[in-house]
Write a protein that holds these residues in place. Structure first.
Motif, PDB file in Angstrom:
ATOM      1  N   TYR A 112       6.201   4.778  -9.310  1.00  0.00           N
ATOM      2  CA  TYR A 112       7.247   5.486  -8.569  1.00  0.00           C
ATOM      3  C   TYR A 112       6.667   6.439  -7.535  1.00  0.00           C
ATOM      4  N   GLN A 113       5.509   7.002  -7.800  1.00  0.00           N
ATOM      5  CA  GLN A 113       4.883   7.872  -6.800  1.00  0.00           C
ATOM      6  C   GLN A 113       4.458   7.047  -5.582  1.00  0.00           C
ATOM      7  N   VAL A 114       3.906   5.868  -5.801  1.00  0.00           N
ATOM      8  CA  VAL A 114       3.550   4.987  -4.688  1.00  0.00           C
ATOM      9  C   VAL A 114       4.816   4.575  -3.934  1.00  0.00           C
ATOM     10  N   GLU A 115       5.846   4.251  -4.663  1.00  0.00           N
ATOM     11  CA  GLU A 115       7.112   3.875  -4.032  1.00  0.00           C
ATOM     12  C   GLU A 115       7.641   4.998  -3.135  1.00  0.00           C
ATOM     13  N   GLN A 116       7.532   6.247  -3.593  1.00  0.00           N
ATOM     14  CA  GLN A 116       7.971   7.391  -2.780  1.00  0.00           C
ATOM     15  C   GLN A 116       7.130   7.528  -1.516  1.00  0.00           C
ATOM     16  N   VAL A 117       5.826   7.318  -1.621  1.00  0.00           N
ATOM     17  CA  VAL A 117       4.953   7.389  -0.449  1.00  0.00           C
ATOM     18  C   VAL A 117       5.335   6.308   0.552  1.00  0.00           C
ATOM     19  N   ILE A 118       5.588   5.118   0.063  1.00  0.00           N
ATOM     20  CA  ILE A 118       5.983   3.996   0.950  1.00  0.00           C
ATOM     21  C   ILE A 118       7.290   4.319   1.657  1.00  0.00           C
ATOM     22  N   ARG A 119       8.246   4.902   0.978  1.00  0.00           N
ATOM     23  CA  ARG A 119       9.539   5.245   1.585  1.00  0.00           C
ATOM     24  C   ARG A 119       9.400   6.246   2.724  1.00  0.00           C
ATOM     25  N   ARG A 120       8.363   7.092   2.647  1.00  0.00           N
ATOM     26  CA  ARG A 120       8.174   8.105   3.702  1.00  0.00           C
ATOM     27  C   ARG A 120       7.534   7.538   4.958  1.00  0.00           C
ATOM     28  N   VAL A 175       5.107  -3.125  -4.647  1.00  0.00           N
ATOM     29  CA  VAL A 175       4.372  -2.031  -5.284  1.00  0.00           C
ATOM     30  C   VAL A 175       3.517  -2.532  -6.451  1.00  0.00           C
ATOM     31  N   ALA A 176       4.045  -3.444  -7.247  1.00  0.00           N
ATOM     32  CA  ALA A 176       3.273  -3.966  -8.379  1.00  0.00           C
ATOM     33  C   ALA A 176       2.002  -4.672  -7.892  1.00  0.00           C
ATOM     34  N   ASN A 177       2.113  -5.453  -6.819  1.00  0.00           N
ATOM     35  CA  ASN A 177       0.933  -6.123  -6.257  1.00  0.00           C
ATOM     36  C   ASN A 177      -0.056  -5.109  -5.686  1.00  0.00           C
ATOM     37  N   PHE A 178       0.464  -4.084  -5.050  1.00  0.00           N
ATOM     38  CA  PHE A 178      -0.383  -3.021  -4.498  1.00  0.00           C
ATOM     39  C   PHE A 178      -1.185  -2.345  -5.613  1.00  0.00           C
ATOM     40  N   LEU A 179      -0.508  -1.972  -6.697  1.00  0.00           N
ATOM     41  CA  LEU A 179      -1.190  -1.326  -7.822  1.00  0.00           C
ATOM     42  C   LEU A 179      -2.261  -2.244  -8.402  1.00  0.00           C
ATOM     43  N   GLU A 180      -1.941  -3.499  -8.549  1.00  0.00           N
ATOM     44  CA  GLU A 180      -2.906  -4.459  -9.094  1.00  0.00           C
ATOM     45  C   GLU A 180      -4.109  -4.615  -8.150  1.00  0.00           C
ATOM     46  N   HIS A 181      -3.844  -4.654  -6.863  1.00  0.00           N
ATOM     47  CA  HIS A 181      -4.907  -4.830  -5.865  1.00  0.00           C
ATOM     48  C   HIS A 181      -5.969  -3.732  -5.979  1.00  0.00           C
ATOM     49  N   PHE A 182      -5.523  -2.498  -6.193  1.00  0.00           N
ATOM     50  CA  PHE A 182      -6.442  -1.360  -6.283  1.00  0.00           C
ATOM     51  C   PHE A 182      -6.717  -0.933  -7.724  1.00  0.00           C
ATOM     52  N   ASP A 183      -6.231  -1.698  -8.685  1.00  0.00           N
ATOM     53  CA  ASP A 183      -6.428  -1.406 -10.105  1.00  0.00           C
ATOM     54  C   ASP A 183      -5.931  -0.003 -10.477  1.00  0.00           C
ATOM     55  N   ILE A 184      -4.799   0.366  -9.901  1.00  0.00           N
ATOM     56  CA  ILE A 184      -4.184   1.668 -10.138  1.00  0.00           C
ATOM     57  C   ILE A 184      -3.223   1.543 -11.323  1.00  0.00           C
ATOM     58  N   PRO A 185      -3.276   2.478 -12.276  1.00  0.00           N
ATOM     59  CA  PRO A 185      -2.379   2.402 -13.440  1.00  0.00           C
ATOM     60  C   PRO A 185      -0.899   2.365 -13.038  1.00  0.00           C
ATOM     61  N   THR A 201      -3.654  -6.989   4.592  1.00  0.00           N
ATOM     62  CA  THR A 201      -2.684  -8.066   4.358  1.00  0.00           C
ATOM     63  C   THR A 201      -1.850  -8.391   5.592  1.00  0.00           C
ATOM     64  N   ASP A 202      -2.172  -7.774   6.720  1.00  0.00           N
ATOM     65  CA  ASP A 202      -1.464  -8.016   7.989  1.00  0.00           C
ATOM     66  C   ASP A 202       0.035  -7.752   7.899  1.00  0.00           C
ATOM     67  N   LEU A 203       0.414  -6.701   7.170  1.00  0.00           N
ATOM     68  CA  LEU A 203       1.814  -6.309   7.093  1.00  0.00           C
ATOM     69  C   LEU A 203       2.134  -5.347   8.229  1.00  0.00           C
ATOM     70  N   ASP A 204       3.300  -5.505   8.814  1.00  0.00           N
ATOM     71  CA  ASP A 204       3.714  -4.632   9.911  1.00  0.00           C
ATOM     72  C   ASP A 204       4.400  -3.368   9.428  1.00  0.00           C
ATOM     73  N   ASN A 205       5.061  -3.448   8.283  1.00  0.00           N
ATOM     74  CA  ASN A 205       5.838  -2.330   7.766  1.00  0.00           C
ATOM     75  C   ASN A 205       5.518  -2.090   6.298  1.00  0.00           C
ATOM     76  N   ALA A 206       5.470  -0.818   5.930  1.00  0.00           N
ATOM     77  CA  ALA A 206       5.163  -0.472   4.549  1.00  0.00           C
ATOM     78  C   ALA A 206       6.221  -0.994   3.585  1.00  0.00           C
ATOM     79  N   TRP A 207       7.472  -1.093   4.024  1.00  0.00           N
ATOM     80  CA  TRP A 207       8.527  -1.556   3.128  1.00  0.00           C
ATOM     81  C   TRP A 207       8.326  -2.998   2.690  1.00  0.00           C
ATOM     82  N   GLN A 208       7.406  -3.732   3.348  1.00  0.00           N
ATOM     83  CA  GLN A 208       7.107  -5.110   2.961  1.00  0.00           C
ATOM     84  C   GLN A 208       6.184  -5.179   1.738  1.00  0.00           C
ATOM     85  N   ILE A 209       5.659  -4.041   1.319  1.00  0.00           N
ATOM     86  CA  ILE A 209       4.701  -4.007   0.209  1.00  0.00           C
ATOM     87  C   ILE A 209       5.420  -4.163  -1.126  1.00  0.00           C
TER      88      ILE A 209
END
Length: 150
Positions: free
Chosen positions: A141-149, A126-136, A116-124
């Motif tokens: 919140y676990q994805v959100e924690q990973v992004i924060r790190r 999370v709901a769109n990310f989960l939908e993109h990969f069909d992740i429940p 998606t040509d994003l420079d920073n993870a904080w631009q993600i």
């Protein structure tokens, strides 16, 4: 194939490789992927670090396969005993499963940023990310924690 003592060591290695695609990372770490119909319906993925192979249930379709590949690759390179990803919600509470999910999400966040040509993870979003990969959604919140790190 290298084995890593910690998740952080592995993720540093992922960053150093410059590879963001989970399938290419498996090749980089000399781990084979077998999409198979030999797994029971309740097992979505399986990692055998001794044989350096990941089995993915053929009933699981892309794009969720990428999450499973990242998850099982993390188990594999951490040199854990053979491990299975079950189609149930209780397993993420186990430490090794949470760690494998963190590894998968880290890899997928890097992949998503590249796609998606994003420079920073904080631009993600999370709901769109989960939908993109069909992740429940239970992993929000676990994805959100990973992004924060990142």
């Amino acid at each position: 194939m290298m084995k890593y003592n910690t998740l952080d060591e592995f993720l540093d290695s992922v960053d150093d490789s410059g590879i963001t695609d989970p399938v290419r990372l498996c090749h980089f770490y000399d781990v084979d992927i077998d999409i198979t119909d030999r797994l029971p319906e309740s097992i979505l993925g399986y990692s055998d670090p001794i044989q350096r192979v990941i089995l993915i249930n053929s009933a699981v379709h892309s794009p969720f396969q990428y999450m499973l590949i990242g998850h099982e690759l993390t188990h594999n390179v951490l040199g854990e005993e053979p491990a299975a990803y079950y189609a149930s919600s209780y397993t993420p509470t186990l430490k090794s499963e949470k760690q494998a999910n963190d590894g998968a999400f880290y890899i997928l966040v890097r992949s998503y940023m590249s796609e998606t040509d994003l420079d920073n993870a904080w631009q993600i979003n999370v709901a769109n990310f989960l939908e993109h990969f069909d992740i429940p959604e239970m992993y929000f919140y676990q994805v959100e924690q990973v992004i924060r790190r990142l």
